[in-house]
Each structure stands twice: as structure tokens, then as C-alpha cells.
Design an enzyme around this catalytic site. Sequence first.
Site, PDB file in Angstrom:
ATOM      1  CG  HIS A 179       8.539   4.970   1.375  1.00 21.39           C
ATOM      2  ND1 HIS A 179       9.079   6.084   1.973  1.00 21.39           N
ATOM      3  CD2 HIS A 179       8.530   4.012   2.337  1.00 21.39           C
ATOM      4  CE1 HIS A 179       9.391   5.828   3.221  1.00 21.39           C
ATOM      5  NE2 HIS A 179       9.066   4.575   3.485  1.00 21.39           N
ATOM      6  NE  ARG A 180       8.549   6.997  -7.041  1.00 28.45           N
ATOM      7  CZ  ARG A 180       8.116   7.108  -8.287  1.00 28.45           C
ATOM      8  NH1 ARG A 180       8.955   6.880  -9.308  1.00 28.45           N
ATOM      9  NH2 ARG A 180       6.864   7.443  -8.548  1.00 28.45           N
TER      10      ARG A 180
END
Length: 452
Positions: free
Chosen positions: A425-426
Site C-alpha cells: 500500500h506504500r
Amino acid sequence: MAEIQQFALPDVGEGLTEAEIVSWAVQPGDTVTTNQIIVEIETAKSLVELPSPFAGEVVALHFAEGDTVDVGEAIISIASGALDGAPDADAGAGTAADADADADADEAIDAGPETDDSPEEEPKLLVGYGPGAPRPRRRRGTADPAVPAETPIEPATAAPAEAVARARCTPPVRKLAKDLGVDLATVTPTGPAGTITQDDVLSAAATHRPPASTVVSSSEIRVPIRGVRKHTAAAMVSSAFTAPHVSEFVTFDITGTMELRARLAARREFADVKLSPLSLIARAFLRAIERTPAANSRWDDAAQEIVQLSEVNLGIAAATPRGLVVPNIRSAQGLGLRELSEAIAELAATARAGKTAPEDMAHGTATISNFGVFGVDAGTPILNPGETVILGVGSITRRPWVVGTGDAETIAPRWVTTLSLSFDHRVLDGQQASELLADTAAFLSEPELAVL
């Protein structure tokens, strides 16, 4: 006068620092030639056969089968005379990965540049430090590893030659026997031509008491964490606690792809190719990555940058007797369906044989894990370290499904599957990941969309 030379465990590539001795092909007193295979080792990524950089008589084996050895430690001593015209240390330093990739080839591959004054009959070294190379490094707090010619050496304990000859099996099966404490000389083979199979070893483990070092009680067996299992455990822990994982799922009708597979398999172009559903799923996933290129990226924490990559090195998770390995297909985005199918089949066969080279498991950018072959409907796979996405493929089964709309709506048996996508999710936000997964499913639901 004979000179005792030591062969230290070489760096087998990819930053690995240790390996396990799987099996010795020689014993003290044997005569060996340059490039003769002397030992098989297991690293955290692959099985590797190491050839001897020296010719002469084996004086001692410094480690027994099953021992774990650090890179740079001497594993064997060989008494040999001076080798005229031997290459220097730089020319003799190859990699074990080269030896593993070419051990079955008819031609030796030179590990260093050729020189005009080298004799034509001089063997080219496949691996190791080579004659005349510097002595192996010494670890702090240990004695000098060099062994004087006049010093007697106690050979490591090894199985009798006749027992080794009887135990015909593949390296992964031999490794399994060692982990379970099974003496291969006591196993009754049931495989082709009298070979010992994985089931033979498991049956023997169930009926014979393993060595005390692996047994806690009659109801408990402890298996040492080594090789691939050790590497996988460390990599998964690192990935799980470094990249913020998010998983999404989609269940859909994949009948269109299954029908396309049947039509393509009947065509002449695919007559000699195993066209599996995985090949078509991989092609759809690659097509979806084209539409969401950020998925083919890596997070550079040191530079605080997201590095988007142009080549998709597609990893295919493969379950083997040694554990899970993830070799990858380089530049998979440029392959047609036939080439992709051939690459997947070759990758799987090599992995099952335990011959995947370390470099074939490096530099992956996206991965597919097909746990559906085990009858599992869905799962949440953990990212390969350094990658942003991994696609999980569930089982493809016949289920009742609603087809049509409005007055034409009916329930019919259809091929249905569930895909899961775990992502970092980064690097990807929810919209990007959802589009990637939805596009993959759309290309498989309606294969004609892939041409748009």
C-alpha cells in the site's frame, strides 16, 4: 612433492553466506580430476554441484553430509602436484551458479578470460578459487585453515560406498531423508529402476525412529530449519513486517477462458505445448499490468523513491520437496501465449528437479501463486520481498452461476474461480490495485477484451 590444497566453499551468488553439504561424490583416497563433480550443496535458493578446481588425491573431507558451511571455509583437501600453466586467481574464480547451470552440458565454460599462452589441453575451471589462488579467508577466532602436507587429517565420517550405491534417488529426496533422519540404505525403493521416491522416505520416517538429535519424544519429530525453508521464513517475515499488505478478492465466471483454452489446445500451434489455465491467467495478469504500470514497481526506502520498472520479471511460486521457490520469467510482458506456456512448463520442471539456479530467483517484479492446484478457493499471499503485487489463483470449479440479465436471467453450471491480490500500500493506492485486479478478471471473463 605433493602439495595439499584446500577448496573453500565459494560464494554461490546473490549474497548467500552459507550452504549445506547434501552429498559427497568422492571419499578420502579417491583420485579426482579438474572439473570433476565432488560435492552437491544446497543453498537457500537452489541445489548446486561443485566441481573440483584441483586434480589429485582426496586427503580429507572437512564436513559431513548435512553440515552447514560458511562461505570461505575449507570443505575438502586434495594432494596434488604443481599444475603448469594454471590460470591465476582472477581467471579461476567462477560461480557455483555457472556450474549448476552447465553441469550437464557437453562443453566446459571458462570462468575467466583466455590467454594466448595457456596450453590447449589445460582444463578450464568451472568454479572455485583455482590453483594458485589466495588461501581462503580466516574467520576471527579460528585457526589458520591451511593444512601442512605432513599433518595427518581425520576424514569426516561418511556412509559406506556400497550404501551410497544402493541409495538411488534425486537430491531433493536425499535432502528430505536427511531432514527426517532416515538412513537411505534402509529404505526399500519403489520408483522406476529401483529409485527411492519421496513417499518411500516418508513411509520409512513413519516406521523408523530418527536420530536422537531430531526426536523429542515418540510423538514428536523436529526438522532443522535449513536451506530453502530457512530463506523463505526470513524473507516472509521481512516482507510481512516491512511492506503494509492489503489484499483484495474477486470471484467471477472464467468459462470464457476455459473455452478459449480448449479451442487453442486443438490448434496446430499448440499441439506440443502444455496450455494450462495458469498460462492464460498469467497472460491476462501481464495485460492488466500494462494498464496499471505502477504495479510493476519497487519501493526504494533509502532514496525515498518509487522505482517503476519497464520489464516484468514474472515470478511463479513453485512447491517442491525442498520448499517453496519463486523463479521468474524474464521480460514476460514480451512473450506470446505459446512462449509463456513453454517458459512456465520449463520453470516448473526445473524447480521440481531442484535445479533452479539462484539467478533465476532474483530480480522478480511481480508474482503469481497458484494455490488452486491444491483445491484451495482463496488465500492472502505474502509479497515477495522487493515486489509490489502478488496474484493468488484459487481453484477453478464448476458452480451454479447466474447468467443473463432481466427476463433472460437463468442459473447455469459455469467455471468459476477467485483471484486474490496482495499489494504494497506504500506503492499502490486502493483504486490502482482494484483496477489491476478487476482488469485481470475482465480479461479472463471475456478474453476478447484483451485485444482492445
